[in-house]
Design a protein around this motif. Structure first.
Motif, PDB file in Angstrom:
ATOM      1  N   ILE A 136      -2.375  58.959 -43.738  1.00  0.00           N
ATOM      2  CA  ILE A 136      -1.810  59.316 -42.428  1.00  0.00           C
ATOM      3  C   ILE A 136      -1.279  58.068 -41.732  1.00  0.00           C
ATOM      4  CG2 ILE A 136      -2.380  60.183 -40.126  1.00  0.00           C
ATOM      5  CD1 ILE A 136      -4.250  62.200 -41.496  1.00  0.00           C
ATOM      6  N   ALA A 137      -1.993  56.964 -41.814  1.00  0.00           N
ATOM      7  CA  ALA A 137      -1.548  55.714 -41.204  1.00  0.00           C
ATOM      8  C   ALA A 137      -0.261  55.223 -41.862  1.00  0.00           C
ATOM      9  CB  ALA A 137      -2.641  54.656 -41.302  1.00  0.00           C
ATOM     10  N   ALA A 138      -0.150  55.361 -43.183  1.00  0.00           N
ATOM     11  CA  ALA A 138       1.056  54.925 -43.898  1.00  0.00           C
ATOM     12  C   ALA A 138       2.263  55.781 -43.507  1.00  0.00           C
ATOM     13  CB  ALA A 138       0.823  54.989 -45.399  1.00  0.00           C
ATOM     14  N   VAL A 139       2.058  57.080 -43.380  1.00  0.00           N
ATOM     15  CA  VAL A 139       3.148  57.982 -42.978  1.00  0.00           C
ATOM     16  C   VAL A 139       3.586  57.680 -41.545  1.00  0.00           C
ATOM     17  CG1 VAL A 139       3.743  60.395 -42.528  1.00  0.00           C
ATOM     18  CG2 VAL A 139       2.516  59.795 -44.612  1.00  0.00           C
ATOM     19  N   ALA A 140       2.620  57.468 -40.647  1.00  0.00           N
ATOM     20  CA  ALA A 140       2.934  57.146 -39.252  1.00  0.00           C
ATOM     21  C   ALA A 140       3.699  55.826 -39.169  1.00  0.00           C
ATOM     22  CB  ALA A 140       1.665  57.091 -38.427  1.00  0.00           C
ATOM     23  N   LEU A 162       8.713  52.535 -38.392  1.00  0.00           N
ATOM     24  CA  LEU A 162       9.511  51.417 -38.885  1.00  0.00           C
ATOM     25  C   LEU A 162      10.864  51.835 -39.459  1.00  0.00           C
ATOM     26  CD1 LEU A 162       6.705  49.295 -40.538  1.00  0.00           C
ATOM     27  CD2 LEU A 162       7.776  48.969 -38.309  1.00  0.00           C
ATOM     28  N   ALA A 163      11.097  53.099 -39.705  1.00  0.00           N
ATOM     29  CA  ALA A 163      12.364  53.559 -40.289  1.00  0.00           C
ATOM     30  C   ALA A 163      13.561  53.251 -39.378  1.00  0.00           C
ATOM     31  CB  ALA A 163      12.298  55.041 -40.622  1.00  0.00           C
ATOM     32  N   PRO A 164      13.526  53.546 -38.059  1.00  0.00           N
ATOM     33  CA  PRO A 164      14.683  53.211 -37.216  1.00  0.00           C
ATOM     34  C   PRO A 164      14.941  51.712 -37.151  1.00  0.00           C
ATOM     35  CG  PRO A 164      13.265  54.777 -36.093  1.00  0.00           C
ATOM     36  CD  PRO A 164      12.547  54.341 -37.323  1.00  0.00           C
ATOM     37  N   VAL A 165      13.904  50.913 -37.180  1.00  0.00           N
ATOM     38  CA  VAL A 165      14.076  49.470 -37.128  1.00  0.00           C
ATOM     39  C   VAL A 165      14.779  48.985 -38.384  1.00  0.00           C
ATOM     40  CG1 VAL A 165      12.857  47.260 -37.029  1.00  0.00           C
ATOM     41  CG2 VAL A 165      12.066  49.186 -35.641  1.00  0.00           C
ATOM     42  N   ALA A 166      14.423  49.517 -39.525  1.00  0.00           N
ATOM     43  CA  ALA A 166      15.048  49.119 -40.783  1.00  0.00           C
ATOM     44  C   ALA A 166      16.515  49.544 -40.823  1.00  0.00           C
ATOM     45  CB  ALA A 166      14.287  49.723 -41.949  1.00  0.00           C
ATOM     46  N   GLN A 167      16.841  50.683 -40.244  1.00  0.00           N
ATOM     47  CA  GLN A 167      18.224  51.152 -40.249  1.00  0.00           C
ATOM     48  C   GLN A 167      19.073  50.394 -39.253  1.00  0.00           C
ATOM     49  OE1 GLN A 167      17.956  55.330 -39.514  1.00  0.00           O
ATOM     50  NE2 GLN A 167      17.388  55.806 -41.624  1.00  0.00           N
ATOM     51  N   ALA A 168      18.485  49.859 -38.195  1.00  0.00           N
ATOM     52  CA  ALA A 168      19.235  49.179 -37.149  1.00  0.00           C
ATOM     53  C   ALA A 168      19.637  47.766 -37.540  1.00  0.00           C
ATOM     54  CB  ALA A 168      18.402  49.132 -35.866  1.00  0.00           C
ATOM     55  N   GLN A 169      19.080  47.222 -38.605  1.00  0.00           N
ATOM     56  CA  GLN A 169      19.434  45.875 -39.016  1.00  0.00           C
ATOM     57  C   GLN A 169      20.879  45.835 -39.468  1.00  0.00           C
ATOM     58  OE1 GLN A 169      16.720  44.758 -42.067  1.00  0.00           O
ATOM     59  NE2 GLN A 169      15.011  44.411 -40.666  1.00  0.00           N
ATOM     60  N   SER A 170      21.573  44.791 -39.014  1.00  0.00           N
ATOM     61  CA  SER A 170      22.965  44.666 -39.421  1.00  0.00           C
ATOM     62  C   SER A 170      23.039  44.058 -40.814  1.00  0.00           C
ATOM     63  CB  SER A 170      23.725  43.791 -38.428  1.00  0.00           C
ATOM     64  OG  SER A 170      23.183  42.491 -38.436  1.00  0.00           O
ATOM     65  N   ARG A 171      24.027  44.464 -41.539  1.00  0.00           N
ATOM     66  CA  ARG A 171      24.227  43.957 -42.887  1.00  0.00           C
ATOM     67  C   ARG A 171      25.378  42.947 -42.833  1.00  0.00           C
ATOM     68  NH1 ARG A 171      20.342  46.395 -45.474  1.00  0.00           N
ATOM     69  NH2 ARG A 171      20.141  48.630 -45.244  1.00  0.00           N
ATOM     70  N   HIS A 172      25.104  41.737 -43.224  1.00  0.00           N
ATOM     71  CA  HIS A 172      26.119  40.688 -43.201  1.00  0.00           C
ATOM     72  C   HIS A 172      26.549  40.370 -44.624  1.00  0.00           C
ATOM     73  CE1 HIS A 172      25.676  39.848 -38.964  1.00  0.00           C
ATOM     74  NE2 HIS A 172      24.367  39.868 -39.124  1.00  0.00           N
ATOM     75  N   ASP A 173      27.784  40.663 -44.902  1.00  0.00           N
ATOM     76  CA  ASP A 173      28.366  40.230 -46.174  1.00  0.00           C
ATOM     77  C   ASP A 173      29.073  38.917 -45.884  1.00  0.00           C
ATOM     78  OD1 ASP A 173      27.493  42.453 -47.501  1.00  0.00           O
ATOM     79  OD2 ASP A 173      29.354  43.583 -47.163  1.00  0.00           O
ATOM     80  N   HIS A 174      28.668  37.880 -46.549  1.00  0.00           N
ATOM     81  CA  HIS A 174      29.238  36.566 -46.288  1.00  0.00           C
ATOM     82  C   HIS A 174      30.395  36.272 -47.215  1.00  0.00           C
ATOM     83  CE1 HIS A 174      26.224  35.568 -43.355  1.00  0.00           C
ATOM     84  NE2 HIS A 174      25.278  36.024 -44.171  1.00  0.00           N
ATOM     85  N   ARG A 175      31.283  37.223 -47.334  1.00  0.00           N
ATOM     86  CA  ARG A 175      32.481  37.006 -48.120  1.00  0.00           C
ATOM     87  C   ARG A 175      33.560  36.475 -47.192  1.00  0.00           C
ATOM     88  NH1 ARG A 175      33.184  42.733 -50.763  1.00  0.00           N
ATOM     89  NH2 ARG A 175      31.005  43.242 -50.543  1.00  0.00           N
ATOM     90  N   PRO A 176      34.064  35.302 -47.453  1.00  0.00           N
ATOM     91  CA  PRO A 176      35.077  34.749 -46.547  1.00  0.00           C
ATOM     92  C   PRO A 176      36.374  35.561 -46.619  1.00  0.00           C
ATOM     93  CG  PRO A 176      34.832  33.357 -48.484  1.00  0.00           C
ATOM     94  CD  PRO A 176      33.756  34.410 -48.560  1.00  0.00           C
ATOM     95  N   GLY A 177      36.949  35.798 -45.456  1.00  0.00           N
ATOM     96  CA  GLY A 177      38.239  36.475 -45.394  1.00  0.00           C
ATOM     97  C   GLY A 177      38.167  37.975 -45.251  1.00  0.00           C
ATOM     98  N   GLN A 178      37.044  38.604 -45.512  1.00  0.00           N
ATOM     99  CA  GLN A 178      36.974  40.063 -45.426  1.00  0.00           C
ATOM    100  C   GLN A 178      37.133  40.522 -43.979  1.00  0.00           C
ATOM    101  OE1 GLN A 178      33.355  41.876 -46.719  1.00  0.00           O
ATOM    102  NE2 GLN A 178      34.160  43.934 -46.519  1.00  0.00           N
TER     103      GLN A 178
END
Length: 115
Positions: A9-13, A18-34
């Motif tokens: 129950i603690a793991a499910v809670a 933590l699911a919204p926090v993980a989805q809110a992280q921005s993804r940075h692709d460090h490809r120059p010029g994109q």
């Protein structure tokens, strides 16, 4: 047995919290010029829209104008030097022209340049 259920129950809670926090992280692709390519495309699209807005259309009798409902009907036609519209017709100002539109079909029955 009770401890195992409490752990599950603690793991499910924790996963719900933590699911919204993980989805809110921005993804940075460090490809120059994109990022630069996307920005350049966006500017070009704005330019194309402005170019389309600047184009004027010269309307003539017998053409179909399907977008006439977007424009306000000219009620004081005498003030603008226009003749009284027949039944089923009305005047609409588009760009710098007055168009006499047949309501049922959207055909232009007459066109007069605005003064």
């Amino acid at each position: 047995m009770k401890n195992a259920i409490r752990i599950i129950i603690a793991a499910v809670a924790a996963s719900f919290l933590l699911a919204p926090v993980a989805q809110a992280q921005s993804r940075h692709d460090h490809r120059p010029g994109q990022h630069h390519v996307q920005k350049k495309h966006h500017v070009q699209k704005k330019h194309e829209v402005r170019k389309k807005q600047a184009q004027r259309h010269h309307w003539s009798k017998g053409q179909r104008y399907s977008d006439w409902r977007r424009h306000a009907t000219v009620r004081d036609y005498h003030r603008h030097g226009l003749k009284r519209p027949d039944r089923g017709q009305h005047w609409v100002k588009v760009d710098n022209q007055y168009l006499l539109i047949t309501i049922a079909t959207g055909l232009i029955a007459g066109a007069v340049a605005a003064r």
